[in-house]
Structures are given as C-alpha cells and as structure tokens.
Design a protein around this motif. Structure first.
Motif, PDB file in Angstrom:
ATOM      1  N   ILE A 128       5.373  16.600   2.270  1.00  0.00           N
ATOM      2  CA  ILE A 128       5.525  15.951   3.404  1.00  0.00           C
ATOM      3  C   ILE A 128       6.414  17.391   4.371  1.00  0.00           C
ATOM      4  N   ASP A 129       6.498  16.843   5.896  1.00  0.00           N
ATOM      5  CA  ASP A 129       6.535  17.870   6.503  1.00  0.00           C
ATOM      6  C   ASP A 129       8.407  17.929   6.286  1.00  0.00           C
ATOM      7  N   PRO A 130       8.851  19.035   5.877  1.00  0.00           N
ATOM      8  CA  PRO A 130      10.402  18.297   6.295  1.00  0.00           C
ATOM      9  C   PRO A 130      11.170  17.851   7.574  1.00  0.00           C
ATOM     10  N   THR A 131      10.482  18.669   8.711  1.00  0.00           N
ATOM     11  CA  THR A 131      11.319  18.101   9.911  1.00  0.00           C
ATOM     12  C   THR A 131      11.251  16.975  10.558  1.00  0.00           C
ATOM     13  N   GLN A 132      10.057  16.913  10.241  1.00  0.00           N
ATOM     14  CA  GLN A 132       9.104  15.480  10.684  1.00  0.00           C
ATOM     15  C   GLN A 132      10.305  14.628  10.023  1.00  0.00           C
ATOM     16  N   LEU A 133      10.351  14.256   9.061  1.00  0.00           N
ATOM     17  CA  LEU A 133      11.075  13.338   7.617  1.00  0.00           C
ATOM     18  C   LEU A 133      12.616  13.567   8.244  1.00  0.00           C
ATOM     19  N   GLU A 134      13.321  15.024   8.191  1.00  0.00           N
ATOM     20  CA  GLU A 134      14.265  14.514   9.074  1.00  0.00           C
ATOM     21  C   GLU A 134      14.003  13.553  10.553  1.00  0.00           C
ATOM     22  N   LYS A 135      13.716  13.860  11.683  1.00  0.00           N
ATOM     23  CA  LYS A 135      13.143  13.528  12.401  1.00  0.00           C
ATOM     24  C   LYS A 135      13.369  11.353  11.985  1.00  0.00           C
ATOM     25  N   ALA A 136      12.544  11.523  11.084  1.00  0.00           N
ATOM     26  CA  ALA A 136      12.645  10.346  11.243  1.00  0.00           C
ATOM     27  C   ALA A 136      13.814   9.564  10.404  1.00  0.00           C
ATOM     28  N   ILE A 137      13.970  10.247   9.926  1.00  0.00           N
ATOM     29  CA  ILE A 137      15.841   9.228   8.758  1.00  0.00           C
ATOM     30  C   ILE A 137      16.690   9.258  10.301  1.00  0.00           C
ATOM     31  N   ASP A 138      16.911  10.899  11.104  1.00  0.00           N
ATOM     32  CA  ASP A 138      17.139  10.379  12.430  1.00  0.00           C
ATOM     33  C   ASP A 138      17.251   9.246  12.871  1.00  0.00           C
ATOM     34  N   PHE A 139      16.205   9.017  13.488  1.00  0.00           N
ATOM     35  CA  PHE A 139      16.002   7.963  14.302  1.00  0.00           C
ATOM     36  C   PHE A 139      16.417   6.995  12.955  1.00  0.00           C
ATOM     37  N   ALA A 140      16.014   6.739  12.098  1.00  0.00           N
ATOM     38  CA  ALA A 140      16.439   5.479  11.416  1.00  0.00           C
ATOM     39  C   ALA A 140      17.687   5.420  11.332  1.00  0.00           C
ATOM     40  N   ILE A 141      18.602   6.443  11.000  1.00  0.00           N
ATOM     41  CA  ILE A 141      19.485   6.265  10.553  1.00  0.00           C
ATOM     42  C   ILE A 141      20.084   5.770  12.140  1.00  0.00           C
ATOM     43  N   GLN A 142      20.262   6.278  13.521  1.00  0.00           N
ATOM     44  CA  GLN A 142      20.649   6.170  14.808  1.00  0.00           C
ATOM     45  C   GLN A 142      19.942   4.911  14.824  1.00  0.00           C
ATOM     46  N   ASN A 143      19.344   4.087  14.586  1.00  0.00           N
ATOM     47  CA  ASN A 143      18.782   2.813  15.427  1.00  0.00           C
ATOM     48  C   ASN A 143      18.819   1.641  14.460  1.00  0.00           C
ATOM     49  N   ASP A 144      19.536   1.939  13.052  1.00  0.00           N
ATOM     50  CA  ASP A 144      19.706   1.214  12.059  1.00  0.00           C
ATOM     51  C   ASP A 144      20.065  -0.483  13.179  1.00  0.00           C
ATOM     52  N   GLU A 145      21.481   0.024  13.485  1.00  0.00           N
ATOM     53  CA  GLU A 145      22.382  -1.428  13.419  1.00  0.00           C
ATOM     54  C   GLU A 145      21.947  -1.641  14.986  1.00  0.00           C
ATOM     55  N   LEU A 146      20.537  -1.083  15.966  1.00  0.00           N
ATOM     56  CA  LEU A 146      20.828  -1.772  16.592  1.00  0.00           C
ATOM     57  C   LEU A 146      19.337  -2.515  16.713  1.00  0.00           C
ATOM     58  N   ILE A 147      18.068  -2.263  15.689  1.00  0.00           N
ATOM     59  CA  ILE A 147      17.210  -2.917  15.486  1.00  0.00           C
ATOM     60  C   ILE A 147      17.547  -4.206  14.583  1.00  0.00           C
ATOM     61  N   LEU A 148      18.866  -4.086  13.806  1.00  0.00           N
ATOM     62  CA  LEU A 148      19.170  -4.754  13.557  1.00  0.00           C
ATOM     63  C   LEU A 148      20.240  -5.736  14.073  1.00  0.00           C
ATOM     64  N   ALA A 149      20.989  -5.605  14.989  1.00  0.00           N
ATOM     65  CA  ALA A 149      21.555  -6.242  16.022  1.00  0.00           C
ATOM     66  C   ALA A 149      20.412  -6.820  16.487  1.00  0.00           C
ATOM     67  N   SER A 150      19.632  -6.559  17.180  1.00  0.00           N
ATOM     68  CA  SER A 150      18.631  -7.083  18.252  1.00  0.00           C
ATOM     69  C   SER A 150      18.347  -8.438  17.372  1.00  0.00           C
ATOM     70  N   ASN A 151      17.958  -7.975  16.535  1.00  0.00           N
ATOM     71  CA  ASN A 151      17.274  -9.359  15.843  1.00  0.00           C
ATOM     72  C   ASN A 151      17.913  -9.765  15.671  1.00  0.00           C
ATOM     73  N   ARG A 152      19.044 -10.378  15.123  1.00  0.00           N
ATOM     74  CA  ARG A 152      19.940 -11.502  14.807  1.00  0.00           C
ATOM     75  C   ARG A 152      20.136 -11.830  16.317  1.00  0.00           C
ATOM     76  N   ASP A 153      20.489 -10.865  16.773  1.00  0.00           N
ATOM     77  CA  ASP A 153      21.090 -11.702  18.234  1.00  0.00           C
ATOM     78  C   ASP A 153      19.254 -12.555  19.018  1.00  0.00           C
ATOM     79  N   PHE A 154      18.645 -11.956  18.151  1.00  0.00           N
ATOM     80  CA  PHE A 154      17.480 -12.479  19.017  1.00  0.00           C
ATOM     81  C   PHE A 154      17.121 -14.347  18.563  1.00  0.00           C
ATOM     82  N   ILE A 155      17.040 -14.066  17.048  1.00  0.00           N
ATOM     83  CA  ILE A 155      17.049 -15.063  16.575  1.00  0.00           C
ATOM     84  C   ILE A 155      18.264 -16.175  16.875  1.00  0.00           C
ATOM     85  N   VAL A 156      19.777 -16.137  17.240  1.00  0.00           N
ATOM     86  CA  VAL A 156      20.642 -16.466  17.332  1.00  0.00           C
ATOM     87  C   VAL A 156      20.427 -17.472  19.220  1.00  0.00           C
ATOM     88  N   ARG A 157      19.570 -16.463  20.118  1.00  0.00           N
ATOM     89  CA  ARG A 157      19.223 -16.375  20.709  1.00  0.00           C
ATOM     90  C   ARG A 157      18.408 -18.161  21.209  1.00  0.00           C
TER      91      ARG A 157
END
Lengths: 535, 331
Positions: free
Chosen positions: A170-199
């Motif tokens: 696996i390309d370590p830089t790509q992996l790094e990028k992906a992990i970055d994205f995941a760590i950064q957006n994990d909160e957002l995605i989960l919150a959005s989903n929660r909000d969506f369901i509630v809405r």
C-alpha cells in the motif's frame, strides 16, 4: 301547464343540487384517502432513507476502524523480524482481513452517500434497497456538508481501496491522506447522519400532525356537507310532500264537486218533470179561466137585464149564455180545472219534498254530527239517485228496526250515493237490475247492506277498489276516489268498517258497519273562554 | 173526451201527471192516445194511425229515442218529437244519428212552443201521409216486419244516373284536412272544395250540390245561420256535420234548425264517413224524386211559420244572398 313546468324545473333543480352535494361529499372522502396514500408512501420513503443513513454511519465506522487497523498492522509488520515467520503470517492475514473489510465498507458507504444524494440502489447483505433522493430541503441541509466533503475527497479513500492489490504494498502517503481525512471527518459524518435521522423523525412527526389535521378538517367539512345535503333534502321532500298533499286536496275537492254535480243533476232532473207539468197546467187553467170569465160576464149581463126588467134583452142574451155554459159543461172545464189544480198542487208538493230532501241529504244547515236514522238517510239518497236508477233498476228496501245513531248524515249520504251509483253502473250492461237496501243490527253495530245483481267485481281488482285513484271507468268519468273517500268517511269519521263481497256475473254486496254507541261530543264548558264578569 | 178530430197524437211519458197535463193541452184539437211506457206506445202505433208522437226521453225500460226508432220503422209517416230533460244529453247524441227525431223539446217547456211544434208536426204528418200506404194496407200485409219497411224506403232511391256524378260540397276551414278529404272522396264523387263560408256560398250557387259535408265552426252563430239559410233555400241538400266535440246542445240545434242528417265526431274512420256520404246521396236522390219524404221541405211548405220563427237576421241576410245568386246563375 305553466305551473307544472315550473314544478318540473324545481324538481330538476333539486336533482342537480343533490348531485352537486353528493359529488362534493365523495370528493372529500376520496381526497382524504389520496392524502393518506401519499403520506404513507412518503413515510415509507423516509424510513428507507433512515435505514440508509443508519447503515451509512455503521459502514463508515467499520471502514474507519478497518483503515486504522490496516495502518497498525502495516506498522507492526514493518518492525517484526523476518525470522519470526509465524508472526508475519498471522499479522499479514490480519492486515488482509482489515483491508478487505475496509474496502467493502467504504464502497457501501459510498453507495449510500450517492443514494441519499441522487437516489439509487444499495446492496446490503445480498439484498437490494431502492432509496429515493433526499429532496426535503431541511433534511437535505443536514447531510449537504457531509455529501460535499465526501464528493471532494472520496477519490482518496476509494482509490486506496480499489487500486491497492496487495495491502502490504500500500502507498503509505495515500494511506496517510486517507487516515487524515477519516480522522478529520469522522465526527462530521457521524453527526450529520445523526442529525439527518433526527430531522427525518421531526419531519415525519410534522407530516403526521398535518395529516391528522387534514383528516379532521376533511371529516368536519364532509359532515357539514352531509348536514347541508340532509337539510336540503328534507326541505325539498317537505315541499314535494306539500305539493302532493295539495294535488291530493285538489283531487278530493274534485271528487266533492263531482258528487255535488251528481246531486245537482239528480235534483234538476227530478224537478224538471213537476215543474214542466205544473207550468203547463197553470197555462191551461188560465185559458180555461178565460172561458169561465166569459160565461160569468154573460150570466151577469143576463141577470142585470133580468133585474132591470129588460126582457127582450134577456131573451136575446139567454141562448148565447147557455151556449157558453153548455160548452163549459160539455168539455168538462170545471172538472179539468179542478184536476189541473190538484195535479199542480201535487207537483208543487213534490218540488217541496225535493227541497226538503235536499236539506236532508246535504244537511248544510245542521251540525255535521247528529243523531240520525240510517233508513231515512238511505231514502233521501234514493231520491237524489232516482234519475240514475229510474231507467233500469228495481229498488227493494228491506229496512230493519235500527235505533238512531250518532253520525255525520251528510257524509254517510255521500257514501251511500257513491255505492248506489256504482251499483246502477254495474247493471247498465245487463239493461236491468235490482238494488237491494238492507239494514239490520248485528251485535253492537248497525249494518247497511247495499247489494246489486250487476256484473260484479273481478277477483283480481277487488282488493284495489278502496285504493285512491283506482277506477274502472274511462278517463274523465270517475276520479277513482269515490270508494277511497267512502272508506275514509266510514273508518276514520265513524269508527266503522266497510267490506265488500262480489261474484263476477252475480253481483256485489257492500256492507257498512257503524258502531251504535257513537260518542256524542259534549261541551264541558259553558263559555268558550274563561268567563269574565259581566257588569 | 171524445173529439171529432181525425188527427191522432200519441203522448208517451212514465209520469201520469205529465200525461194528464199534455192531454189537457191537446184534447180539444186532436184525438189523444197515451202510454206510460215504450212497449204500450209501440202497440198503440201498431193498432192506430198515429200522426204525431211526443215522447219523454227518460223512462223505465225503453228510452224515448229507442221508442221513436221503433215507431219510425212501423210507421214512417209518424212525425216524432222527443221531450228531453236535464242529463239526457248523451242519449240525444245517439238519437241524432239514427234520424228518428223531427224536433227536440226541452223540459220545462212553454205551452205555446209546444203547441206550435206539435201543430207543425201534424201538418207535416198529414202531407207526408199521402206518400205512405194507409195503416189499413200495412195491417193487411201483416207480418211485414218493421225493418223491411226501412229497407224498402232506402231501395226506393233510384240508382246512380249513368256517368253523372253527384255533387259533394266539402266545407273545411283547415286547408290540409280539406285536401286530404278531397283526395279521399274526389274519385268517387264530384267534389267541390270550400275553405270558408264565402267559398261554400260560391260553390252552392254555381253547382248542383247533393250532399254537404261540413266542419263549420258551429259554435259561432255564423255557421249555424249559414247552414240554416242553406237548408231553407236548398231543402234537398243533405247536410253531414263533422265536428271536434260531442256537444249535445249543438246536436239539438242542428236537428231543430237544419235537420242535420248525420253528426260525425273527428277523427272518424274513412269507411264510416264514406258509408254516411253514400246513404246521404241516396237520401238526396230520394228527396229529388219524392220531395214529400223530405221533412224539411214539407215543413217549409206546410208550416212556414214554425221555420220562420227560428230565423235570425243573419240567416235572412244569407238567404237573400243565396236567393239572388240563384237567380243570377239560374240555379
């Protein structure tokens, strides 16, 4: 005619009105159903979307976890000595599993994002789910940012999953990028989903509230329409009933006029004859009177001459005078005049009798209800009916001794006249017939039996003869109300009964039963109002 | 009550007091026979030579017009008068068409009118009597059924003369109906159409008319006056009425004023009307050969006072016009 037309128009208008009311009512009911169906389809879509969103966050978490584990296993592998073959194999297998799981989860996550964004099919555990795009702006707002973020950077995560054949290379830089994205957006995605369901939940509650409101409103409106319809119908039915009542009243009036006409015809005919000969007699008496006067004058002249002693005159006048007196004697003028006068008096008596009878028949100048003798009633009816009976009917009276009863004689006479007239008509074809009138007492009832030996009433119509408007006479000859009114008079007016027996070709018997202890209404007060003191 | 008169009149009424009254009215001039029912009356006619019969309409058993019908067959020269009261109207209608009545008198009557009518009837009866064999002859050929005598009377009419068609005047205000009738009867008879009184008047003065079939609106005085005038000037014309309504008063008037031959109510069957026209033609031919069989003609001859009395001014006006037209055309 014009009146009829407006009545028809009115009826037509009411009919149209009824249709309009009915249509409104049905439309309301139908719209409630349609609304229900639409909303239930909506909520089905919503629940699918909720399902989709739930799965989305589940798979996101799975992808996230497996991505991190992939990185951990890679790191662990890099520090393990190549001699520790067993450990390497174990770790590689773990890496493979983690990466494989990541790959699967991220692709499903991607498809759920696409489905919520633009609609589409997602595959979950071997089943297909069709998801509608989120169109409600408020619902969409909750996931808009997530979608946007994902669309921007999905390449990083998807490429990682798709391009990598062997997880160890696996390309370590790509992996790094992906992990970055995941760590950064994990909160957002989960919150959005929660909000969506509630809405969505909020929205569906709102929808249900709206639906309930619409249903209640439709129910109220349809009840109103129904009430309106009922009221209008009642009004128009009342009107119709009134119209029917009026025309029935008119017909009853016609029947009354018809029996009055019958009475007048009978009376006129009966009066015509005595009137005719009385008038003729008086003219003859007047003519004869002239001759008497002549003779009287001549005799007086003779007498005067005699008194005056004028004998030559007397001699001359006597033969002429004798001639006149002889002629009077010869033609029998004295007797004739006496006879004419006797006959005329008899004629006048007859007219007088007729008038008295008319009074007995109609009793216009007497109270409606009174003590009366049924035999007398029948007799006065016979006089009125004489002109119908005279030609071909033999009347046989078989009157029993019956006490006077309390009744409305004028009305009973109308009933008798009606039945007697029918009897006369029934014998018309035969040319002659017998009308038998019998009265007797049976138990507590006075019975009048009116029989004829005419053509009889066929079995199939005998039950209808008392029905209003039933008639066997040609149009315009009978109203068909005679017997129905008779029945009404006997049953309602007198608490009696009227029955009929008939045999075709043999004749018809009508029986009228009248209770003998009829109630005589007595005033229980002296004054019509509370008695004021007179001063 | 014996009188020396050789005129026999028969009074029929079921009411003895009426008979007494009527007897007293006529006993000085005529021999009176009375009967209280139809059967007795017919028997008296069989036994005696009766000149005039005056019958009440409504009697037990036979009705007046039925009695007169029988008397007509037994003794055609007897002039028949019917006394009608109220509510006999329906029977009158039938009696018009069986042609048994010379005059209708309505109850209660006036003595002068009664005497005039009976007097005129007696005059006519005497005149007409010359035409028929005396009662004695009939009695000799006894067994001669009444019906046969009627047949005989009809047979007396001469057959249609060669190819000459007899004139049929059709008066009808409705043009359409007039055309229909012209089409139906045009082939059989020499028909003359008229759609107004004036046209009828023209046709009458130009052609010889045997039978007149008319739908004059008789309720208007014009129609009755005109027909009366026609009958006065052309007593040999046989008049058939076509009307919309059965109206007994009208029927009485048309008998009394212009001795209508038949009274048809529209719509009627073509065959019936044709039959009526045919017998009217026969009648008209008889009138031409034996004027004494025409009661209207005889009445005009022997009892002009009776006829004149009923004439109104309008009738006289029509009569004058008809008379002058006659002179002009030499009809």
């Amino acid at each position: 005619m014009a009146e009829n037309k407006t009545k028809e128009q009115q009826a037509g208008f009411r009919f149209v009105e009824l249709i309009v009311f009915g249509t409104i009512f049905l439309a309301l009911v139908a719209s409630v159903f349609v609304l229900n169906i639409i909303i239930s389809r909506d909520s089905q879509r919503d629940s699918e979307q909720v399902f989709c969103a739930t799965k989305q966050s589940e798979y996101w978490q799975r992808a996230y976890r497996n991505l991190i584990r992939t990185q951990e296993r890679l790191a662990e592998l890099s520090i393990i000595d190549s001699i520790q073959v067993e450990q390497i194999a174990e770790k590689s297998a773990q890496l493979d599993t983690a990466f494989f799981n990541y790959k699967k989860a991220i692709s499903i996550f991607d498809s759920t994002i696409a489905a919520l964004n633009k609609g589409g099919v997602i595959m979950l555990e071997g089943s297909e789910f069709e998801i509608a795009p989120v169109t409600n702006p408020r619902a969409r707002a909750t996931i808009e940012k997530e979608i946007q973020k994902w669309t921007e950077s999905r390449g990083v995560l998807i490429d990682l999953a798709e391009k990598t054949q062997n997880p160890r290379q696996i390309d370590p830089t790509q992996l790094e990028k992906a992990i970055d994205f995941a760590i950064q957006n994990d909160e957002l995605i989960l919150a959005s989903n929660r909000d969506f369901i509630v809405r969505l939940g909020e929205l569906s509650t709102e929808k249900i509230k709206n639906l309930q409101f619409a249903q209640v409103a439709a129910l109220v409106v349809s009840i109103l329409v129904f009430i309106g319809m009922a009221v209008r119908l009642t009004i128009s039915l009342r009107k119709q009933a009134k119209i029917i009542q009026e025309s029935q009243g008119q017909l009853i009036q016609n029947e009354k006029m018809a029996s009055l006409g019958q009475m007048v015809a009978g009376l006129a005919h009966e009066m015509n004859t005595p009137l005719g000969f009385v008038r003729n007699n008086i003219e003859i008496i007047r003519e004869n009177d002239r001759e008497f006067q002549d003779a009287v004058v001549a005799s007086a002249t003779v007498l005067k001459s005699l008194v005056a002693g004028n004998y030559s005159e007397v001699e001359r006048q006597i033969p002429q005078t004798l001639e006149k007196l002889k002629s009077i004697e010869k033609i029998g003028l004295v007797d004739e005049n006496a006879m004419m006068i006797t006959n005329s008096l008899e004629g006048l008596d007859r007219i007088q009798e007729l008038i008295v009878n008319l009074r007995n028949f109609s009793r216009l100048d007497q109270t409606a209800t009174q003590l009366a003798n049924l035999n007398q009633c029948l007799d006065s009816t016979l006089v009125i009916a004489n002109h119908i009976l005279k030609r071909h009917m033999t009347v046989v009276k078989d009157y029993g001794k019956i006490p006077d009863i309390v009744c409305a004689p004028a009305q009973l006479n109308q009933v008798f006249l009606n039945i007697i007239t029918n009897a006369a008509h029934a014998c018309e074809e035969k040319g002659e017939g017998t009308l038998r009138l019998k009265t007797f007492v049976e138990k507590n009832e006075a019975v009048v039996q009116i029989s004829d030996n005419g053509k009889g009433i066929p079995q199939e119509v005998i039950n209808k003869i008392f029905d209003p408007f039933f008639t066997t006479k040609p149009v315009g000859k009978g109203t068909g109300l005679g017997l129905s009114i008779s029945k009404k008079i006997i049953e309602e007016g007198h608490n009696g009964r009227i029955t009929v027996k008939s045999k075709v070709g043999h004749g018809t018997d009508f029986f009228i039963y009248l209770p003998m202890q009829g109630k005589q209404e007595k005033a229980d007060k002296v004054f019509s109002e509370s008695a004021p003191a007179l001063n | 009550m014996a009188t020396e008169s050789n005129i026999n009149i028969l009074l029929v009424d079921d009411e003895p007091l009426v008979l007494q009254s009527l007897s007293a009215t006529f006993r000085r001039q005529y021999n009176i026979f009375t009967a209280t029912n139809g059967k007795d009356a017919i028997e008296i006619v069989r036994q005696n030579h009766i000149h005039v019969v005056l019958s009440d309409q409504r009697m037990p058993g036979m009705l007046g017009h039925e009695v007169l019908r029988v008397i007509k067959t037994i003794s055609p020269s007897t002039i028949r008068i019917l006394l009608t009261g109220y509510s006999d109207l329906d029977a009158i209608m039938n009696s018009v068409n069986s042609g048994e009545v010379f005059r209708f008198l309505t109850k209660p009557w006036k003595i002068d009118q009664l005497r005039d009518t009976v007097g005129a009837a007696v005059d006519i009866a005497q005149k007409v009597g010359q035409l028929y064999p005396s009662k004695a002859d009939i009695m000799r050929t006894s067994g001669a059924e009444p019906a046969e005598i009627v047949e005989q009377e009809e047979e007396v009419a001469p057959p249609v003369a060669g190819n000459q068609k007899e004139g049929l005047l059709i008066v009808e205000f409705n043009k359409e109906q007039l055309n229909t009738m012209m089409q139906v009867f045009g082939k059989k008879y020499q028909t003359y159409p008229a759609s107004s009184i004036t046209e009828a008047f023209d046709q009458l003065s130009k052609h010889e008319v045997y039978v007149m079939l008319t739908d004059l609106n008789l309720n208007s005085e014009d129609g009755i006056d005109f027909l009366h005038a026609v009958k006065q000037e052309y007593p040999n014309i046989v008049i058939i009425l076509l009307t919309q309504v059965r109206d007994a008063l009208l029927a009485i008037k048309s008998i009394n004023e212009f001795q209508v031959y038949r009274y048809h109510v529209k719509p009627c069957a073509v065959e019936d009307l044709d039959k009526t026209i045919q017998s009217a033609m026969n009648r008209a031919r008889t009138y031409r050969t034996q004027p004494l069989k025409n009661v209207a003609y005889v009445a005009k001859e022997v009892a002009p006072q009776l006829v004149e009395k009923e004439v109104s001014e309008k009738t006289n006006w029509w009569r004058d016009k008809l008379r002058s037209a006659k002179k002009l055309f030499g009809g």
